[in-house]
Design an enzyme around this catalytic site. Structure first.
Site, PDB file in Angstrom:
ATOM      1  N   SER A 190       0.835  -1.209   0.000  1.00 50.08           N
ATOM      2  CA  SER A 190       0.000   0.000   0.000  1.00 50.08           C
ATOM      3  C   SER A 190       0.864   1.251   0.000  1.00 50.08           C
ATOM      4  CB  SER A 190      -0.901   0.015   1.235  1.00 50.08           C
ATOM      5  OG  SER A 190      -1.533   1.279   1.360  1.00 50.08           O
ATOM      6  N   TYR A 214      -2.735   5.697  -4.679  1.00 46.23           N
ATOM      7  CA  TYR A 214      -3.931   6.504  -4.888  1.00 46.23           C
ATOM      8  C   TYR A 214      -3.527   7.697  -5.731  1.00 46.23           C
ATOM      9  CZ  TYR A 214      -6.763   4.075  -1.381  1.00 46.23           C
ATOM     10  OH  TYR A 214      -7.484   3.150  -0.691  1.00 46.23           O
ATOM     11  N   THR A 239      -5.566   2.418  -7.372  1.00 47.30           N
ATOM     12  CA  THR A 239      -6.919   2.178  -6.852  1.00 47.30           C
ATOM     13  C   THR A 239      -7.843   3.292  -7.339  1.00 47.30           C
ATOM     14  OG1 THR A 239      -6.135   0.933  -4.975  1.00 47.30           O
ATOM     15  CG2 THR A 239      -8.293   1.971  -4.741  1.00 47.30           C
ATOM     16  N   LYS A 243      -7.385  -1.042  -9.840  1.00 49.49           N
ATOM     17  CA  LYS A 243      -8.073  -1.807  -8.791  1.00 49.49           C
ATOM     18  C   LYS A 243      -9.378  -1.109  -8.412  1.00 49.49           C
ATOM     19  CE  LYS A 243      -7.437  -3.327  -3.969  1.00 49.49           C
ATOM     20  NZ  LYS A 243      -8.149  -2.339  -3.152  1.00 49.49           N
ATOM     21  N   HIS A 263     -13.251  -2.963  -2.770  1.00 54.15           N
ATOM     22  CA  HIS A 263     -12.442  -2.435  -1.664  1.00 54.15           C
ATOM     23  C   HIS A 263     -12.843  -3.115  -0.348  1.00 54.15           C
ATOM     24  CE1 HIS A 263      -9.815   1.308  -1.234  1.00 54.15           C
ATOM     25  NE2 HIS A 263      -9.822   0.826   0.003  1.00 54.15           N
ATOM     26  N   ARG A 295     -15.654  -1.480   1.739  1.00 54.06           N
ATOM     27  CA  ARG A 295     -15.304  -0.292   2.546  1.00 54.06           C
ATOM     28  C   ARG A 295     -15.629   1.006   1.837  1.00 54.06           C
ATOM     29  NH1 ARG A 295     -11.424  -1.908   6.444  1.00 54.06           N
ATOM     30  NH2 ARG A 295      -9.949  -0.190   6.297  1.00 54.06           N
ATOM     31  N   ASP A 326     -10.444  -9.539  -5.771  1.00 52.84           N
ATOM     32  CA  ASP A 326     -10.416  -9.613  -4.303  1.00 52.84           C
ATOM     33  C   ASP A 326     -11.805  -9.382  -3.739  1.00 52.84           C
ATOM     34  OD1 ASP A 326     -11.025  -6.893  -3.639  1.00 52.84           O
ATOM     35  OD2 ASP A 326      -8.930  -6.329  -3.505  1.00 52.84           O
ATOM     36  N   ARG A 359      -7.987  -8.627   4.346  1.00 56.83           N
ATOM     37  CA  ARG A 359      -7.947  -8.771   5.804  1.00 56.83           C
ATOM     38  C   ARG A 359      -7.177 -10.011   6.274  1.00 56.83           C
ATOM     39  NH1 ARG A 359     -12.806  -6.693   4.148  1.00 56.83           N
ATOM     40  NH2 ARG A 359     -13.500  -4.744   5.130  1.00 56.83           N
TER      41      ARG A 359
HETATM   42  C1  LIG Z   1      -7.261  -2.404   6.950  1.00 53.04           C
HETATM   43  C2  LIG Z   1      -7.417  -2.311   5.450  1.00 53.04           C
HETATM   44  C3  LIG Z   1      -6.668  -1.366   4.759  1.00 53.04           C
HETATM   45  C4  LIG Z   1      -6.804  -1.271   3.375  1.00 53.04           C
HETATM   46  N1  LIG Z   1      -6.000  -0.407   2.702  1.00 53.04           N
HETATM   47  C5  LIG Z   1      -6.098  -0.317   1.364  1.00 53.04           C
HETATM   48  C6  LIG Z   1      -5.249   0.556   0.637  1.00 53.04           C
HETATM   49  O1  LIG Z   1      -4.380   1.225   1.181  1.00 53.04           O
HETATM   50  N2  LIG Z   1      -5.439   0.627  -0.702  1.00 53.04           N
HETATM   51  C7  LIG Z   1      -6.390  -0.121  -1.362  1.00 53.04           C
HETATM   52  O2  LIG Z   1      -6.525  -0.024  -2.568  1.00 53.04           O
HETATM   53  N3  LIG Z   1      -7.174  -0.977  -0.689  1.00 53.04           N
HETATM   54  C8  LIG Z   1      -7.050  -1.085   0.640  1.00 53.04           C
HETATM   55  N4  LIG Z   1      -7.837  -1.966   1.304  1.00 53.04           N
HETATM   56  C9  LIG Z   1      -8.748  -2.849   0.546  1.00 53.04           C
HETATM   57  C10 LIG Z   1      -8.029  -4.166   0.171  1.00 53.04           C
HETATM   58  O3  LIG Z   1      -6.984  -3.948  -0.736  1.00 53.04           O
HETATM   59  C11 LIG Z   1      -8.995  -5.154  -0.486  1.00 53.04           C
HETATM   60  O4  LIG Z   1      -9.628  -4.550  -1.605  1.00 53.04           O
HETATM   61  C12 LIG Z   1     -10.052  -5.733   0.430  1.00 53.04           C
HETATM   62  O5  LIG Z   1      -9.625  -5.785   1.770  1.00 53.04           O
HETATM   63  C13 LIG Z   1     -10.395  -7.131  -0.075  1.00 53.04           C
HETATM   64  O6  LIG Z   1     -11.356  -7.724   0.684  1.00 53.04           O
HETATM   65  P1  LIG Z   1     -11.066  -8.804   1.844  1.00 53.04           P
HETATM   66  O7  LIG Z   1     -10.585  -8.042   3.019  1.00 53.04           O
HETATM   67  O8  LIG Z   1     -12.419  -9.417   2.038  1.00 53.04           O
HETATM   68  O9  LIG Z   1     -10.036  -9.797   1.317  1.00 53.04           O
HETATM   69  C14 LIG Z   1      -7.731  -2.089   2.683  1.00 53.04           C
HETATM   70  C15 LIG Z   1      -8.471  -3.021   3.386  1.00 53.04           C
HETATM   71  C16 LIG Z   1      -8.322  -3.144   4.758  1.00 53.04           C
HETATM   72  C17 LIG Z   1      -9.141  -4.169   5.481  1.00 53.04           C
HETATM   73  C1  LIG Z   2      -4.592   7.534   5.092  1.00 57.01           C
HETATM   74  C2  LIG Z   2      -5.579   7.669   4.048  1.00 57.01           C
HETATM   75  C3  LIG Z   2      -6.434   6.576   3.647  1.00 57.01           C
HETATM   76  C4  LIG Z   2      -6.009   5.171   4.003  1.00 57.01           C
HETATM   77  C5  LIG Z   2      -6.998   4.322   3.359  1.00 57.01           C
HETATM   78  C6  LIG Z   2      -6.630   2.918   3.346  1.00 57.01           C
HETATM   79  C7  LIG Z   2      -7.721   2.209   2.651  1.00 57.01           C
HETATM   80  O1  LIG Z   2      -7.772   2.206   1.470  1.00 57.01           O
HETATM   81  C8  LIG Z   2      -8.718   1.558   3.419  1.00 57.01           C
HETATM   82  O2  LIG Z   2      -9.579   0.900   2.837  1.00 57.01           O
HETATM   83  O3  LIG Z   2      -8.727   1.708   4.642  1.00 57.01           O
END
Ligand SMILES: Cc1cc2nc3c(=O)[nH]c(=O)nc-3n(C[C@H](O)[C@H](O)[C@H](O)COP(=O)(O)O)c2cc1C
Ligand SMILES: CCCCCCC(=O)C(=O)O
Length: 370
Positions: free
Chosen positions: A112, A135, A161, A238, A262, A265, A293, A317
């Site tokens: 990330s 990003y 992303t 993504k 995502h 989220r 994913d 996760r």
């Molecule tokens: C704690 C956390 C942080 C994440 N940070 C990012 C990130 O920095 N950039 C991004 O594109 N997706 C981020 N994601 C999304 C993941 O890349 C991914 O799309 C998602 O967690 C996949 O689903 P899963 O957790 O069910 O495997 C994050 C997800 C979590 C749970």
């Molecule tokens: C610090 C700025 C945003 C972090 C975001 C990470 C992410 O993508 C997520 O789902 O959480």
């Protein structure tokens, strides 16, 4: 093998339970939570229940091969680590430990842009199967600086992303006034750019406030040409969930796409990732690789996504559960377990090679659809 008080840790769910005991409550909410009512978060997991497998027999499954190649590089497993921010929230070694765990099983690690260890330290701990996630920042020099560093450190692709022009309304984080605390920081980005992420205020998520300030929400498909002009690395988008955007990604020169919401989220109510996968695969029609994913918790889930046309499956996760539970060993154990489950499922389904996995493996449960 990692052990918990109740016995050996055998499944992703075991790692999850172990991690929950070790991680602070607000960090746990940040990791586990989704946007708003978490409908899409739940849908990602439950979508897998609607499909059943059609095993074939007598096909010589004495050896099962999970190796896959992408952009000219080999991976020993089609199950990789997706980009997740701030690994030091759950383990002091952070992404360095994740890189060691992923390398031990020959898995891809997408780092990330909000990694809490330097890109160079992560690369030094890795066997080289690293991509950098980005990003789109208003300050484009943040992106170009990171791209140069990633190229120099041996990262072999970029993942942009595209589903986060702003951060989803994550009620858990808003209620907790979640902010990045302690000595954890996104160390690869100028501290001034990241200042808001450390400011806590109940009713607000600090990361959402940061994104509102720093992410460029005006980006369109036409801007991809600028990113393309900045690097020779493959660019993977993504957060694609529709045939329309998949076709645009191909048209605008993307080298790959990740079908993703995502992890539930961002847009609550968005289609489950698995539901979106077939239309994206069909729209891309083999022009570029499709990765996936969302909700993958077991080897059989990975098998389903691969059978629907994903070239690689990323976990969000679960590697964080492994990291929290056991550092590098926990990440390795989690990835090894999930890959072993996949190989086991391939053998019992009578499909010993990834190339054997296609939609003939699957049928919808009565009343459902693929
Ligand atoms: C704690 C956390 C942080 C994440 N940070 C990012 C990130 O920095 N950039 C991004 O594109 N997706 C981020 N994601 C999304 C993941 O890349 C991914 O799309 C998602 O967690 C996949 O689903 P899963 O957790 O069910 O495997 C994050 C997800 C979590 C749970
Ligand atoms: C610090 C700025 C945003 C972090 C975001 C990470 C992410 O993508 C997520 O789902 O959480």
């Amino acid at each position: 093998m990692t052990r918990s008080k109740t016995g050996p840790v055998l499944t992703a769910s075991d790692y999850q339970h172990l991690a929950r005991e070790l991680v602070d409550a607000d960090v746990w909410d940040f990791i586990e939570g989704g946007a708003e009512s978490e409908r899409t978060l739940r849908a990602n997991v439950s979508a897998f229940d609607r499909l059943r497998l059609r095993p074939r027999v007598m096909t010589d499954v004495s050896t099962v091969d999970t190796a896959v190649s992408l952009f000219g590089a080999g991976h020993r497993t089609p199950i990789g680590v997706g980009p997740t921010a701030y690994h030091r929230l759950v383990n002091p070694e952070g992404e360095v430990a994740t890189a060691r765990g992923a390398s031990a099983v020959g898995a891809l690690f997408v780092v990330s842009v909000f990694a809490s260890r330097s890109l160079e330290d992560i690369a030094a701990a890795s066997d080289g199967r690293l991509w950098l996630h980005l990003y789109w920042f208003r300050r484009r020099e943040v992106m170009t600086g990171l791209i140069r560093r990633a190229e120099d450190a041996g990262y072999t692709a970029l993942v942009l992303t595209v589903d986060a022009p702003r951060i989803g309304r994550r009620w858990r984080d808003m209620r907790n006034g979640f902010a990045i605390g302690g000595d954890v920081a996104a160390v690869n980005i100028d501290a001034a750019v990241m200042a808001l992420t450390h400011h806590s205020d109940v009713g607000h998520s600090a990361i959402a406030d940061h994104a509102a300030q720093s992410f460029d929400a005006a980006v369109t498909w036409a801007d991809l040409a600028w990113l393309r002009s900045q690097t020779r690395l493959p660019i993977v988008l993504k957060g694609i969930l529709t045939a329309e955007d998949a076709a645009l990604a191909v048209e605008h020169g993307a080298d790959g796409v990740v079908v993703s919401n995502h992890g539930g989220r961002q847009l609550d109510g968005a289609v489950a990732s698995l539901e979106a996968l077939p239309e994206v695969v069909d729209a891309v029609a083999g022009a570029i690789p499709v990765l996936f994913d969302g909700g993958v918790r077991r080897g059989t889930d990975a098998l389903v996504a691969l059978a629907l046309g994903a070239r690689m499956v990323l976990l969000g996760r679960p590697p964080l559960w492994g990291l929290a539970a056991g550092g590098a060993d926990g990440v390795e154990g989690l990835l090894r377990t999930t890959t072993d489950e996949l190989a086991h499922a391939m053998a019992l389904a009578g499909r010993p090679r990834l190339a054997d996995l296609d939609r003939s493996v699957l049928r919808a449960r009565p009343g459902g659809e693929l």
